[in-house]
Scaffold this motif. Sequence first.
Motif: not given
Length: 347
Positions: A98-123
């Motif tokens: 089901e997956m082998i022929r429907g894969g997506l080509p990998i891409q290289e990308a650059v992304a900017e940090v929008m937010a870093i939020e603590a959702v638990t004490h260690d995540m």
Amino acid sequence: MSDKHVVRFEPVGIEIEVDEDQTILRAAFEQGVMLMHGCKEGQCSSCKSFILEGDDIEHDKYSTFALPDYEKEEGYTLLCRAHAYEDMTIELLNYDEEMIRGGLPIQEAVAEVMAIEAVTHDMRHLVLRLIEPKEVKFFPGQYVDIVVPGTEEVRSFSMANTSSREDGRLEFVIKVYPDGLFSHFLDSELKVGDRLNLSGPYGMFTLREGHDTDLVFVGGGAGMAPILALLRSMAERGITRKATYYYGARRKRDLCFEDELRALEEKLENFRYVPALSEPHESDDWDGEVGLITDVVKKHESGLKGAHAYVCGPPPMVEAAMPLLTQLGVPEKNVYYDKFTTTGEPQ
């Protein structure tokens, strides 16, 4: 420029061109052929295959636990470590039609940090916005590799959202380890506005189409991210399959996205969320399930014949859950998992 060779995969009859500088797995990714894989570092054996034709092949460093010497001599290979130096035919031992022929080509990308939020004490909930390109296509449940700034190392993180199409966002839930190469950087140095390099998508932890069987999700820690992506996708698409999400944590402070998951129970009429605490403190005032998450699954589920199960979290949890689910009736081929590895100790 190195030479290219044709690698044919049986029994699916797919051919790709592989540059000698690439691993066979990497070349398949770039051409949108989604072969089974896990760590991509020669450690887990998920991509182990058998060479039918051709013997001019070399391997980058790998673990002999994943590919013992006697298996290599018999003709087995790890596609994530293998370089082809002639045309070859390879038999895939593990593959998902089901997956082998429907894969997506990998891409290289650059992304900017929008937010870093603590959702638990260690995540942490890390939100990025794609800069170039503006969109990376992926299936809910997949992951990307993020380059650790100042190094050549990468770390893999699953997206918690379902698409970057509308606003270029990528969301992650990342557990912080004091000695973790990326997570320590995330918690001590990374700031809103910083940029990160990434590549993807990778992974097979995606909802299989065309089924109406029951779904069982078992998660722990940052395994929340890909399972949350699958549940969000089900809500967006109106998928009404019966589904239960068992999430294990130590204490109440280790639970996250509780409000959203309870809201999903209202939106998805056949969905149930069952959190469990293994070490509740009296101050938690907890009246929910108590114990290891595998014990809670065993308590609630007596027969899962034909169901599909998705397991994601720390390796001990995954290793305990997989045989339990098959004992409860889930066909082994219908147990999909991501086993997270770490570079540090949890806080």
